[in-house]
Design a protein around this motif. Structure first.
Motif, PDB file in Angstrom:
ATOM      1  N   ILE A  80      44.352  38.118  31.975  1.00  0.00           N
ATOM      2  CA  ILE A  80      43.372  37.052  32.462  1.00  0.00           C
ATOM      3  C   ILE A  80      43.330  36.898  33.788  1.00  0.00           C
ATOM      4  O   ILE A  80      44.266  36.727  34.598  1.00  0.00           O
ATOM      5  N   LEU A  81      42.009  37.389  34.336  1.00  0.00           N
ATOM      6  CA  LEU A  81      41.749  37.319  35.651  1.00  0.00           C
ATOM      7  C   LEU A  81      40.886  36.357  36.034  1.00  0.00           C
ATOM      8  O   LEU A  81      39.534  36.247  35.719  1.00  0.00           O
ATOM      9  N   LYS A  82      41.385  35.177  36.855  1.00  0.00           N
ATOM     10  CA  LYS A  82      40.294  34.223  37.285  1.00  0.00           C
ATOM     11  C   LYS A  82      39.714  34.263  38.644  1.00  0.00           C
ATOM     12  O   LYS A  82      40.458  34.452  39.702  1.00  0.00           O
ATOM     13  N   LYS A  83      38.425  34.329  38.602  1.00  0.00           N
ATOM     14  CA  LYS A  83      37.719  34.575  39.651  1.00  0.00           C
ATOM     15  C   LYS A  83      37.972  33.356  40.644  1.00  0.00           C
ATOM     16  O   LYS A  83      37.759  32.268  40.447  1.00  0.00           O
ATOM     17  N   ILE A  84      37.821  33.772  42.056  1.00  0.00           N
ATOM     18  CA  ILE A  84      37.996  32.809  43.048  1.00  0.00           C
ATOM     19  C   ILE A  84      36.666  32.129  43.166  1.00  0.00           C
ATOM     20  O   ILE A  84      35.613  32.309  42.935  1.00  0.00           O
TER      21      ILE A  84
END
Length: 585
Positions: free
Chosen positions: A497-501
Motif C-alpha cells: 500500500i503506497l500512500k501518495k504525499i
C-alpha cells in the motif's frame, strides 16, 4: 578551392554540427530517464531530495528523519553539485514546477549545456593543433558527434561536471598561454578548483597539470613559483567554498559560522575531499572484499568490451599512440598519470576513466594526423574509416536516446492516474531476483521517493486467519525488507500500500509469483471486476496478456516489437515493465 571559400564552408559546417549536437542534447535530456550508475542518483539527486525535506536515501549518509544526519562515518561526497541542483529546483518550485521528472529533465538540460560548452571551448582552443583540413574535419565531427558525447553530457554525475571544468580549464590555458600572467594563473586555478570539488579523484590530473608547468614552462623559476602560487590560491578559494557548502549539506545554515571553522575537529569533518582520501586509504583504496578488485591492466579489456566495440579498438590504439609520442603535450600529463594511478587501484569501473576517454576525439585526430598519408592513399583504410564513422553515428543515436530506466514512464502512468488504484503485479518465479524488491516504485532498490513522492509505504501480508500483518512500513525497502518480501510471496497473499504525499490516493499493488506452467490457469481465476490493471516484468506473462482479447496494453517501458524480437534470445535479455488494462468478459 579558394581559402576564403574553405573558411566559409568550415564555419557553415561547424554551425550544422553544433545544431545537430544541441538537438540531440535536448532530446536526450527528455528521453534518457534514469541513471547509468547508481551514484548519479544516490550521491547527487538524493542529496537534493534530502535537502528539500523529503524522505530520501542519499549514499553514505545515515538519515534519522528528513532533516537530521546521524552516525555518518562516511562524508566523502561533494555537496557542490547537489547545491547547484538544489538552487535550480527551488527556482522551479517558485515557478510552480512540481513534477520531479520534469525538474530532473530541466536539470539535465542545464547540465548538458554546461558540458556542451566545455566541449565547444576545448574544440575551439585546440582545433589549430591539426593543420590538415581532412584531420580538422574529423576532429570537428568527433568533438561534437562521437557516440558517447551526448550520453556523457546528460548525466547528472560528478564525473560529468568534473570533466567539464577540467576541459574548460585546459581550454582556458590553451587560449591564454602565449600571454600567461598571474591573473590567468589565478583564474585557471579557480576553474581547476571546481573540477576538483566536483570529482575529487581529478586532483590527480590537476596535480600533474601543475607539475607540467615546472617541467616544460620556459619561464624563470621565480615566475613559475609565482604562477603556481596564484593557481593554488584559486584552488584553495574553491575548496573553502566546498567546505562551507558541505557544512550546509551535512547540517544547516546555522552551522556556517566563524567559530566552527576555527574548530579543527569540526573543520576536518567537513573537508569531504580529505574524508574521501582517508576513506580510500582505510579501505585499501577500495581494493578488497565487496569492492570486487580487478587486475592492473583490466581497464584495457574494460574499454574494449564495454565502450562500444569495435570502435573501442580504435580508441585504445589512438590513446596509446598519443601517449607514446606526446610527452610535451599537457593533455599527456592530464590523462596518462591519471590512467596509471587508477590502474593500480584494484576497484575498477569504466566511469572512473571517463576523464581519460573524454579526450578520445583529440587522441583519434592526433592518430590520423600522424598517419594521414596512409589514410589518403589506401582505399581499404578509407572504407574501414567510413564504416567505423557510420557505426559511430548509429551508436550516437542509440546512446543519446536510450533510457536506462524506461520503467519510469510506466510508473508515471500509474502514479498520476486517478483510476489506477488496484494493480496486480504478476511474474514468473524465474523473473524474480532474490535480492530485489518487487515494489515497482523501488527502482533497483535505489530510490522510491525521488521521482514519485509517498508519505508511507507498507508491505502487508494476509495470514491464514485472513488478518493483515504489516511486515515493513518504511519508505526504503532495504535488505531486511527484501527478505521479508521474498518469504511473503510464497503464498501469494502479500501486497504493498503506497500512500501518495499530499493526496488521499492509495496505490495497492498485489504481489503474485507463479511457476510458468501455472500462470495461465491462475489468470483464468482472476475476478476482473475487482482487479483490472496488471503489471508484469515477465516476458511470458506479457505474451499471455497480449493474447487475451479483453486486455490491451496501456504502457510499456520498451516497444512490444522489441519484446517479440527473439533472434539470439535478445527479448529474453531485456529488462522491461508492462501495464495492461483488462475488461471483464
Amino acid at each position: 578551392m579558394k581559402i576564403t571559400n574553405y573558411f566559409n564552408d568550415e564555419k557553415k559546417e561547424l554551425k550544422t554540427v553544433i545544431l545537430i549536437s544541441l538537438i540531440l542534447h535536448f532530446l536526450s535530456s527528455f528521453y534518457s530517464l534514469g541513471w547509468y550508475n547508481a551514484d548519479e542518483q544516490t550521491c547527487i539527486l538524493e542529496f537534493v531530495n534530502f535537502k528539500l525535506g523529503f524522505e530520501s536515501n542519499p549514499c553514505f549518509l545515515n538519515i534519522k528523519d528528513n532533516s537530521v544526519i546521524i552516525d555518518s562515518s562516511l562524508k566523502i561526497r561533494s555537496w557542490i553539485q547537489p547545491f547547484f541542483y538544489y538552487l535550480i529546483t527551488k527556482i522551479l518550485f517558485f515557478l510552480n514546477f512540481q513534477d520531479p521528472i520534469k525538474i530532473t529533465q530541466i536539470i539535465k538540460i542545464i547540465t548538458s549545456l554546461i558540458a556542451f560548452f566545455s566541449s565547444y571551448y576545448f574544440y575551439v582552443a585546440t582545433k589549430n593543433h591539426f593543420k590538415n583540413s581532412f584531420v580538422k574535419k574529423i576532429y570537428l565531427y568527433l568533438s561534437f558527434l562521437i557516440f558517447y558525447i551526448v550520453f556523457f553530457h546528460t548525466r547528472t554525475s560528478a564525473e560529468n561536471f568534473g570533466i567539464s571544468f577540467l576541459m574548460i580549464g585546459l581550454a582556458f590555458y590553451f587560449t591564454v598561454r602565449t600571454n600567461f600572467n598571474y591573473k590567468n594563473a589565478f583564474f585557471m586555478g579557480l576553474i581547476f578548483g571546481f573540477s576538483f570539488v566536483f570529482r575529487y579523484n581529478l586532483g590527480v590530473s590537476i596535480f600533474f597539470i601543475l607539475l607540467y608547468f615546472f617541467i616544460f614552462d620556459k619561464k624563470s623559476t621565480l615566475l613559475q613559483f609565482g604562477y603556481l602560487f596564484s593557481a593554488i590560491i584559486g584552488i584553495f578559494i574553491v575548496v573553502m567554498f566546498d567546505i562551507i557548502i558541505a557544512t550546509w549539506g551535512l547540517g544547516n545554515t546555522n552551522d556556517i559560522k566563524l567559530e566552527n571553522f576555527l574548530n579543527l575537529n569540526f573543520l576536518e569533518d567537513r573537508i569531504a575531499s580529505l574524508q574521501f582520501l582517508l576513506c580510500g586509504v582505510y579501505n585499501n583504496l577500495c581494493g578488497g572484499g565487496s569492492w570486487n578488485p580487478k587486475p592492473t591492466l583490466y581497464y584495457f579489456p574494460f574499454i574494449l568490451y564495454e565502450f562500444f566495440p569495435p570502435l573501442s579498438i580504435v580508441i585504445i590504439i589512438s590513446m596509446i599512440f598519443f601517449w607514446s609520442l606526446s610527452i610535451k603535450n599537457i593533455i599527456f600529463w592530464t590523462t596518462l598519470p591519471y590512467f596509471i594511478i587508477h590502474s593500480f587501484i584494484a576497484h575498477k569501473e569504466l566511469r572512473f576513466i571517463f576523464p581519460v576517454l573524454a579526450f578520445t576525439p583529440y587522441f583519434i585526430a592526433f592518430f590520423i594526423h600522424n598517419l594521414k598519408p596512409y589514410f589518403l592513399e589506401n582505399i581499404y583504410l578509407q572504407r574501414l574509416f567510413k564504416t567505423l564513422m557510420f557505426m559511430n553515428f548509429i551508436g550516437l543515436l542509440f546512446y543519446s536516446l536510450y533510457s536506462f530506466k524506461p520503467e519510469i514512464k510506466v510508473l508515471k502512468k500509474i502514479y498520476y492516474s486517478d483510476s489506477i488504484n488496484n494493480i496486480m503485479f504478476i511474474n514468473s518465479i524465474e523473473d524474480v531476483k532474490y535480492y530485489e524488491s518487487l515494489n515497482p516504485f523501488n527502482i533497483d532498490n535505489i530510490t522510491n521517493n525521488y521521482y514519485f513522492k509517498f508519505d508511507k509505504i507498507n508491505l502487508i501480508l494476509t495470514d491464514k486467519f485472513n488478518q493483515d500483518q504489516i511486515l515493513w512500513s518504511k519508505i526504503h525497502c532495504q535488505s531486511e525488507c527484501v527478505k521479508k518480501e521474498q518469504l511473503s510471496i510464497k503464498n501469494n497473499k502479500s501486497y504493498y500500500i503506497l500512500k501518495k504525499i499530499d493526496s488521499n490516493k492509495n496505490i495497492k499493488i498485489q504481489l503474485k509469483v507463479f511457476k510458468k506452467e501455472n500462470i495461465n490457469k491462475n489468470l483464468n481465476h482472476i475476478d476482473f471486476k475487482n482487479t483490472n490493471y496488471f503489471l508484469t516484468k515477465s516476458l511470458y506473462v506479457n505474451d499471455l496478456f497480449n493474447n487475451k482479447k479483453n486486455c490491451h496494453l496501456l504502457q510499456s517501458s520498451v516497444p512490444q516489437w522489441l519484446l517479440n524480437f527473439s533472434i539470439l534470445g535478445l527479448n529474453k535479455k531485456l529488462t522491461f515493465l508492462s501495464l495492461f488494462h483488462c475488461k471483464r468478459v
